[in-house]
Design an enzyme around this catalytic site. Structure first.
Site, PDB file in Angstrom:
ATOM      1  N   HIS A   1       0.818  -1.212   0.000  1.00  0.00           N
ATOM      2  CA  HIS A   1       0.000   0.000   0.000  1.00  0.00           C
ATOM      3  C   HIS A   1       0.851   1.261   0.000  1.00  0.00           C
ATOM      4  CE1 HIS A   1      -4.211  -1.641   1.052  1.00  0.00           C
ATOM      5  NE2 HIS A   1      -3.500  -2.570   0.429  1.00  0.00           N
TER       6      HIS A   1
ATOM      7  N   HIS B   1      -2.004 -12.710  -2.081  1.00  0.00           N
ATOM      8  CA  HIS B   1      -3.068 -13.414  -1.370  1.00  0.00           C
ATOM      9  C   HIS B   1      -2.679 -14.838  -0.984  1.00  0.00           C
ATOM     10  CE1 HIS B   1      -6.351 -10.538  -3.102  1.00  0.00           C
ATOM     11  NE2 HIS B   1      -5.352  -9.917  -2.486  1.00  0.00           N
TER      12      HIS B   1
END
Length: 725
Positions: free
Chosen positions: A99, A269
């Protein structure tokens, strides 16, 4: 970690009636009670390290391996105030690094991890960055220990790399060199919306209008997101086509192709989980709106347990993607592709997908108790990798070739975390990969030309018949592509002679080709990049400047070293410096785009002002456009632009319905005097720009203009010369 990963559910804390055309909402708009430190901005940017601090030198003195060892130890040193899922902080730090870097967008090169902006509003309080304040606080003891030798910006990315490695995942390398800033970068446009995601905000892309609605440089689909809404467009889990469309477009705007998109999504993920095992209404304000006693922590929960560990709520989604969330495995694609999924609600009410009839061995350990097994889950964004035909083909490829997947993820992660650093020459440290990558815009090393060669080529250019206007426009076209945001562009490499830049309308392709061909005939062993800049020197000295500085040593890039698609997005829609406006209807005013371009070039108001005034009289306008050419001495570096703009005998009037073109008539007899654009007249109508322009129009101003113009011009010509720093 999902593309909106762990976004806290919460409301917009501000009145919904303020927006800015260029820079959108300010931090004060979002958080009215926030301390307005920008009142001190007139004294210059905040930098407690001082102007003489050399971060590159400090980083080179760092005990790099010791930092990595300390980060590795931190991964499994779970703290009671914020316990590690599965006893391992690795997934948390991967999300933090992702991020930090994932705000990068190709259109203007802004965003990204390059200066540690995740520490400041608005990014520290974006919904999508929920609870990352805790990740940064976990890193503080390491930052404190190594001090100035490693920046927060470098530490964020290095922590992500170490996290991947500590869980057995692949990495491609690491380059340091991201110097910190100490205040928010206020020139970044994040959007004009006055609501965060999950507040009935429309996605920036719709089936009716397609990608045109994703305005300007923006890349994220909704305000407060890094990428896309993982529950589906506007939270709709049944919009498969829209989900794939949003992912493809937003990742493309962040420099990723479809294969990189799949690799990053699946690789990220493979680790960790989402958090939604509780009541989202119990979350407090984001850090920038938080209580003083919280000391920078946000989203504090009033849950009985304090809302940590088992009861953490961030995105509202809940669960791990794989049955091995703290280890790199092949399980992500296996679980995604082998199971059928049904739509369920998380405990916090978010839409997510759960495997049907999942085998016990394929269930994940509970993050807070490994003896308990719980179903895995997928987001709607994950399901797009299965349901979209293009994504599915790539997913099948990676499922059947794990080594290819590992390599693709490692490379995509490296690109994600280094894309905004510019050329590889800026990278520092022992883990910089030797391989040159096309997205790094490689340029062969140049050779410093001898004084005799410079004098010889300079004389040939002066006698070539090329005009001041042609030489100035060519040098400007080459160098002014530089942008400080991601350190791309600039004169080094002479890419102005290659596709796509040679064909950009703003560069006047026919004129440009003539100049390039002539310079190629004259330059001898000098690089074309140096010859183009030297041509600008010749032009300025012909125009009356004395002893214009020139520093050679640039190299020439090849077509094979140039990613045309990545340079396409850098083509200007307007360039006030050349008084150019393209055919596309502009979303913002030309003068606002002028400020944005000047900001990307690293110019101050006086530097921008003197360059505009000088370029006008030198004949740098696009084509034969006479607008703003306020001089009877064309091709001479004079202060005529400002003198004649401020002439009180002028009466200005718009000549078109768009208020783009203007004409000046004489106040006495009504005769036509000058033509101008908005980019010209703004230097008379705006009080701050006029105040600077008057310095050059007053007595003694012409000499000062020449001196200041040459200094600002040389700054642009050398903006990408990182070897000179």
């Amino acid at each position: 970690m999902d593309m909106k990963t762990d976004e806290p559910l919460g409301g917009c804390p501000v009145p919904h009636n303020q927006a800015r055309a260029l820079l959108g909402r300010t931090n004060k708009d979002w958080w009215p009670e926030m301390l307005a430190t920008e009142i001190l901005n007139p004294n210059g940017p905040t930098n407690p390290m001082g102007e003489d601090f050399d971060y590159a030198a400090a980083f080179k003195a760092l005990d790099y391996q010791a930092v990595k060892d300390d980060l590795t130890a931190l991964m499994t040193d779970s703290q009671p105030w914020w316990p590690a899922d599965y006893g391992h902080y690795g997934p948390f730090f991967i999300r933090m690094a992702w991020h930090a870097a994932g705000t990068y967008r190709t259109a203007d090169g802004r965003g990204g991890a390059n200066s540690g902006q995740q520490r400041f509003a608005p990014l520290d309080s974006w919904p999508d960055n929920g609870n990352l304040d805790k990740a940064r606080r976990l890193l503080w003891p390491i930052k404190q220990k190594y001090g100035q030798n490693i920046s927060w910006a470098d530490l964020f990315i290095l922590a992500g790399n170490v996290a991947i490695e500590s869980m057995g995942g692949p990495t491609f390398g690491f380059g340091g060199g991201r110097a910190d800033v100490y205040e928010p970068e206020r020139d970044i446009y994040w959007g004009s919306e006055d609501k965060w995601v999950n507040e009935d905000v429309q996605t920036r892309i719709s089936p009716e209008h397609g990608m045109e609605e994703l305005e300007g440089p923006l890349a994220a689909i909704q305000m407060g997101l890094i990428y896309v809404n993982p529950e589906g467009p506007q939270g709709n889990p049944h919009d498969d086509a829209g989900m794939a469309r949003d992912m493809k477009e937003t990742f493309a705007r962040m420099a990723m192709d479809h294969e990189e998109t799949v690799a990053l999504t699946a690789g990220g993920h493979t680790f960790g989980k989402c958090h939604g095992n509780g009541d989202a209404s119990l979350l407090g304000a984001a850090p920038s709106g938080g209580d003083l006693a919280a000391q920078g922590f946000g989203w504090v929960s009033s849950h009985d347990s304090g809302g940590i560990g088992e009861h953490t709520v961030t995105s509202g989604l809940e669960g791990a993607w794989t049955n091995t969330p703290d280890t790199w495995t092949e399980n992500y694609f296996r679980l995604l592709l082998d199971y059928d999924y049904e739509l369920v609600k998380s405990p916090a009410g978010a839409n997510q997908w759960q495997p049907i009839d999942q085998k016990p061995e394929d269930m994940a350990p509970a993050a807070w108790d490994s003896s308990i097994r719980v179903p895995t889950m997928m987001t709607t964004a994950d399901m797009a990798l299965k349901r979209d035909p293009e994504f599915r083909k790539i997913s099948e490829k990676f499922r059947n070739g794990h080594e290819a997947f590992k390599d693709a993820f490692a490379r995509a992660w490296f690109k994600l975390t280094h894309r905004d650093m510019g050329p590889k020459v800026r990278y520092l440290g022992p883990e910089v990969p030797a391989e040159d990558l096309i997205w790094q815009d490689p340029v062969p090393a140049g050779t410093m030309p001898s004084d005799s060669l410079v004098a010889e080529v300079k004389g040939k250019i002066a006698d070539s018949g090329l005009t001041v206007s042609q030489l100035v426009k060519t040098a400007w076209a080459s160098a002014s592509t530089y942008r400080k945001s991601d350190h791309r562009g600039g004169a080094n490499g002479a890419r102005v002679a290659l596709a796509p830049q040679k064909d950009w309308d703003v560069n006047e392709p026919a004129m440009l080709a003539k100049v390039i061909d002539t310079l190629n005939d004259l330059r001898g062993s000098m690089s074309l990049a140096d010859a183009i800049v030297l041509g600008g020197v010749v032009a300025l000295e012909k125009a009356g400047a004395k002893d214009v500085p020139f520093t050679g040593g640039r190299g020439d890039a090849t077509a094979e070293q140039t990613d045309c698609e990545s340079f396409d997005v850098m083509e200007p829609e307007a360039d006030a410096f050349r008084n150019y406006v393209g055919k596309k209807k502009l979303a913002v005013k030309v003068e606002e785009m002028m400020l944005d371009r000047a900001s990307l070039l690293g110019l101050s108001v006086p530097e921008m002002t003197v360059l505009i005034g000088g370029l006008r009289v030198l004949g740098a306008n696009h084509g034969e456009r006479g607008h703003g050419h306020f001089t009877k001495r064309p091709g001479q570096l004079t202060n005529d632009f400002f003198v004649n703009l401020y002439d009180m005998t002028n009466v200005w009037k718009a000549t078109d319905d768009r208020d783009e073109d203007y004409v000046a008539t004489d106040r006495k007899d009504g005769s036509k005097k000058w033509q101008a654009t908005r980019a010209d007249l703004i230097f008379g109508s705006n009080s701050e720009l006029r105040a600077v322009g008057e310095v050059y129009a007053q007595k003694g101003g012409e000499e000062k203009l020449v001196k200041d113009f040459v200094k600002a011009w040389t700054k642009i010509m050398n903006a990408d010369r990182f070897d000179l720093a």
